[in-house]
Design a protein around this motif. Structure first.
Motif, PDB file in Angstrom:
ATOM      1  N   ALA A 192     -48.400 -16.556 -17.795  1.00  0.00           N
ATOM      2  CA  ALA A 192     -47.859 -17.363 -16.909  1.00  0.00           C
ATOM      3  C   ALA A 192     -48.439 -18.641 -16.792  1.00  0.00           C
ATOM      4  CB  ALA A 192     -48.119 -16.802 -15.370  1.00  0.00           C
ATOM      5  N   TYR A 193     -47.770 -19.730 -16.648  1.00  0.00           N
ATOM      6  CA  TYR A 193     -48.422 -21.011 -16.985  1.00  0.00           C
ATOM      7  C   TYR A 193     -47.650 -21.962 -15.662  1.00  0.00           C
ATOM      8  CZ  TYR A 193     -44.450 -23.058 -18.899  1.00  0.00           C
ATOM      9  OH  TYR A 193     -42.961 -23.479 -19.419  1.00  0.00           O
ATOM     10  N   SER A 194     -48.427 -23.124 -15.290  1.00  0.00           N
ATOM     11  CA  SER A 194     -48.117 -24.123 -14.304  1.00  0.00           C
ATOM     12  C   SER A 194     -48.439 -25.519 -15.090  1.00  0.00           C
ATOM     13  CB  SER A 194     -49.059 -24.125 -13.131  1.00  0.00           C
ATOM     14  OG  SER A 194     -48.660 -25.143 -12.230  1.00  0.00           O
ATOM     15  N   ASP A 195     -47.352 -26.178 -15.224  1.00  0.00           N
ATOM     16  CA  ASP A 195     -47.491 -27.454 -15.832  1.00  0.00           C
ATOM     17  C   ASP A 195     -47.744 -28.497 -14.837  1.00  0.00           C
ATOM     18  OD1 ASP A 195     -46.928 -29.950 -17.365  1.00  0.00           O
ATOM     19  OD2 ASP A 195     -45.048 -29.260 -18.140  1.00  0.00           O
ATOM     20  N   THR A 196     -48.988 -29.122 -14.699  1.00  0.00           N
ATOM     21  CA  THR A 196     -49.476 -30.207 -13.957  1.00  0.00           C
ATOM     22  C   THR A 196     -48.931 -29.691 -12.282  1.00  0.00           C
ATOM     23  OG1 THR A 196     -48.964 -31.786 -15.808  1.00  0.00           O
ATOM     24  CG2 THR A 196     -49.438 -32.619 -13.641  1.00  0.00           C
ATOM     25  N   GLY A 197     -49.224 -28.673 -11.777  1.00  0.00           N
ATOM     26  CA  GLY A 197     -49.117 -28.467 -10.684  1.00  0.00           C
ATOM     27  C   GLY A 197     -47.668 -28.008 -10.016  1.00  0.00           C
ATOM     28  N   ALA A 198     -46.861 -27.607 -10.998  1.00  0.00           N
ATOM     29  CA  ALA A 198     -45.430 -27.157 -10.851  1.00  0.00           C
ATOM     30  C   ALA A 198     -45.527 -25.537 -10.633  1.00  0.00           C
ATOM     31  CB  ALA A 198     -44.640 -27.450 -11.950  1.00  0.00           C
ATOM     32  N   SER A 199     -44.504 -25.108 -10.132  1.00  0.00           N
ATOM     33  CA  SER A 199     -44.683 -23.574  -9.709  1.00  0.00           C
ATOM     34  C   SER A 199     -44.756 -22.661 -11.277  1.00  0.00           C
ATOM     35  CB  SER A 199     -43.306 -23.161  -9.409  1.00  0.00           C
ATOM     36  OG  SER A 199     -43.026 -23.825  -8.265  1.00  0.00           O
ATOM     37  N   TYR A 200     -45.436 -21.583 -11.098  1.00  0.00           N
ATOM     38  CA  TYR A 200     -45.650 -20.964 -12.516  1.00  0.00           C
ATOM     39  C   TYR A 200     -44.618 -20.471 -12.957  1.00  0.00           C
ATOM     40  CZ  TYR A 200     -50.874 -20.825 -12.203  1.00  0.00           C
ATOM     41  OH  TYR A 200     -51.971 -21.677 -12.242  1.00  0.00           O
ATOM     42  N   VAL A 201     -44.617 -20.350 -14.427  1.00  0.00           N
ATOM     43  CA  VAL A 201     -43.557 -19.858 -15.374  1.00  0.00           C
ATOM     44  C   VAL A 201     -43.917 -18.622 -15.923  1.00  0.00           C
ATOM     45  CG1 VAL A 201     -41.864 -20.377 -17.087  1.00  0.00           C
ATOM     46  CG2 VAL A 201     -42.352 -22.079 -15.369  1.00  0.00           C
ATOM     47  N   ASP A 202     -43.177 -17.535 -15.822  1.00  0.00           N
ATOM     48  CA  ASP A 202     -43.809 -16.350 -16.498  1.00  0.00           C
ATOM     49  C   ASP A 202     -43.089 -16.153 -17.979  1.00  0.00           C
ATOM     50  OD1 ASP A 202     -45.236 -15.447 -14.350  1.00  0.00           O
ATOM     51  OD2 ASP A 202     -43.495 -14.518 -13.520  1.00  0.00           O
ATOM     52  N   ALA A 203     -43.601 -15.712 -18.841  1.00  0.00           N
ATOM     53  CA  ALA A 203     -43.456 -15.048 -20.116  1.00  0.00           C
ATOM     54  C   ALA A 203     -43.831 -13.626 -20.500  1.00  0.00           C
ATOM     55  CB  ALA A 203     -43.661 -16.226 -21.089  1.00  0.00           C
ATOM     56  N   SER A 238     -57.009 -20.185 -18.837  1.00  0.00           N
ATOM     57  CA  SER A 238     -57.164 -21.258 -19.569  1.00  0.00           C
ATOM     58  C   SER A 238     -56.620 -22.519 -18.824  1.00  0.00           C
ATOM     59  CB  SER A 238     -56.514 -21.234 -20.861  1.00  0.00           C
ATOM     60  OG  SER A 238     -55.207 -21.020 -20.821  1.00  0.00           O
ATOM     61  N   SER A 239     -57.354 -23.725 -19.299  1.00  0.00           N
ATOM     62  CA  SER A 239     -56.681 -24.809 -18.949  1.00  0.00           C
ATOM     63  C   SER A 239     -56.926 -25.989 -20.044  1.00  0.00           C
ATOM     64  CB  SER A 239     -57.575 -25.653 -17.653  1.00  0.00           C
ATOM     65  OG  SER A 239     -57.662 -24.940 -16.636  1.00  0.00           O
ATOM     66  N   THR A 240     -55.573 -26.641 -20.246  1.00  0.00           N
ATOM     67  CA  THR A 240     -55.244 -27.699 -21.230  1.00  0.00           C
ATOM     68  C   THR A 240     -55.085 -28.752 -20.780  1.00  0.00           C
ATOM     69  OG1 THR A 240     -54.360 -25.764 -22.486  1.00  0.00           O
ATOM     70  CG2 THR A 240     -53.914 -28.036 -23.392  1.00  0.00           C
ATOM     71  N   ALA A 241     -55.746 -30.005 -21.191  1.00  0.00           N
ATOM     72  CA  ALA A 241     -55.432 -31.307 -20.848  1.00  0.00           C
ATOM     73  C   ALA A 241     -54.675 -31.920 -22.095  1.00  0.00           C
ATOM     74  CB  ALA A 241     -56.624 -32.137 -20.597  1.00  0.00           C
ATOM     75  N   GLU A 242     -53.465 -32.522 -21.797  1.00  0.00           N
ATOM     76  CA  GLU A 242     -52.571 -32.911 -22.647  1.00  0.00           C
ATOM     77  C   GLU A 242     -52.524 -34.392 -22.530  1.00  0.00           C
ATOM     78  OE1 GLU A 242     -48.827 -30.678 -21.855  1.00  0.00           O
ATOM     79  OE2 GLU A 242     -49.522 -29.328 -23.356  1.00  0.00           O
ATOM     80  N   ILE A 243     -53.266 -35.006 -23.863  1.00  0.00           N
ATOM     81  CA  ILE A 243     -53.539 -36.372 -23.574  1.00  0.00           C
ATOM     82  C   ILE A 243     -52.493 -37.195 -24.456  1.00  0.00           C
ATOM     83  CG2 ILE A 243     -55.376 -38.511 -24.342  1.00  0.00           C
ATOM     84  CD1 ILE A 243     -57.165 -35.362 -24.396  1.00  0.00           C
ATOM     85  N   ASN A 244     -51.955 -38.143 -24.093  1.00  0.00           N
ATOM     86  CA  ASN A 244     -50.771 -38.876 -24.717  1.00  0.00           C
ATOM     87  C   ASN A 244     -51.201 -40.552 -24.663  1.00  0.00           C
ATOM     88  OD1 ASN A 244     -48.677 -39.043 -26.501  1.00  0.00           O
ATOM     89  ND2 ASN A 244     -47.105 -39.172 -24.861  1.00  0.00           N
ATOM     90  N   ALA A 245     -51.545 -40.815 -23.618  1.00  0.00           N
ATOM     91  CA  ALA A 245     -51.558 -42.281 -23.309  1.00  0.00           C
ATOM     92  C   ALA A 245     -53.215 -42.715 -23.109  1.00  0.00           C
ATOM     93  CB  ALA A 245     -50.812 -42.867 -21.946  1.00  0.00           C
ATOM     94  N   SER A 290     -53.542 -37.281 -17.670  1.00  0.00           N
ATOM     95  CA  SER A 290     -53.374 -36.297 -18.754  1.00  0.00           C
ATOM     96  C   SER A 290     -52.408 -35.434 -17.769  1.00  0.00           C
ATOM     97  CB  SER A 290     -54.468 -35.455 -19.241  1.00  0.00           C
ATOM     98  OG  SER A 290     -55.230 -36.443 -19.694  1.00  0.00           O
ATOM     99  N   ASN A 291     -51.492 -34.648 -18.576  1.00  0.00           N
ATOM    100  CA  ASN A 291     -50.870 -33.301 -18.147  1.00  0.00           C
ATOM    101  C   ASN A 291     -51.871 -32.309 -18.015  1.00  0.00           C
ATOM    102  OD1 ASN A 291     -48.423 -34.808 -17.793  1.00  0.00           O
ATOM    103  ND2 ASN A 291     -47.342 -33.521 -18.909  1.00  0.00           N
TER     104      ASN A 291
END
Length: 177
Positions: free
Chosen positions: A75-86, A120-127, A134-135
């Motif tokens: 289950a993950y949350s993208d930058t504070g959004a509700s969790y999505v299950d898989a 886990s936590s992932t910082a996604e870096i683009n700019a 980061s996301n």
């Protein structure tokens, strides 16, 4: 639960532990479809650090012990959004958004006779530059295998048509009991 917390976060003494030991430290010197820890010593706790550089498009995923069976869920949350299950997935982690660089940190409970759980936590870096945040992807995952420990971790491209992992991608794994 106290032993789990003590073992995972103490710096020594008390809950039968000791210092964290480096089990793997791999850096890509050429482009590749995957980065692999090789065989590592099975320990009750793992910490995984990865700096992932990809050519393009979201497509990275992680597997344990070479298993691409549908034994994983998350289950993950993208930058504070509700969790999505898989559930019933063939990987324990994947990047969620389309970023070319990511910093990934995870703690894994790796007890031999229990399901393997990962936070886990992932910082996604683009700019780059100030004011360009980061996301952040927060994920909780499990591998439902209850025999043996994780002794290999692989991060790979899900689809080779989306490019390769780039030079400088690094995977570091620490372990302790």
């Amino acid at each position: 639960m106290t032993d789990c917390i003590q073992g995972a976060f103490s710096s020594g003494g008390g809950g039968g532990g000791g210092a964290w030991t480096e089990l793997a430290n791999v850096t890509l010197t050429g482009t590749a479809a995957e980065i692999d820890s090789g065989t590592i010593t099975g320990t009750n706790f793992l910490r995984v650090f990865a700096f992932i550089k990809q050519a393009s498009s979201v497509s990275d995923l992680m597997e344990f012990n070479g298993s691409s069976s549908a034994d994983y869920s998350y289950a993950y949350s993208d930058t504070g959004a509700s969790y999505v299950d898989a559930v019933d997935r063939n990987f324990v982690w994947r990047n969620v958004d389309d970023f070319t660089e990511q910093c990934f940190v995870a703690t894994i409970f790796n007890k031999e006779d229990e399901e393997k759980t990962m936070i886990s936590s992932t910082a996604e870096i683009n700019a780059t530059g100030s004011g360009t945040a980061s996301n952040i992807i927060n994920m909780v995952s499990k591998w439902d295998i209850t025999s043996g420990q994780i002794t290999q971790i692989t991060i790979k491209r899900e689809n080779s048509g989306k490019g390769l992992l780039q030079v400088g991608t690094q995977l570091v794994i620490l372990g302790r009991d």
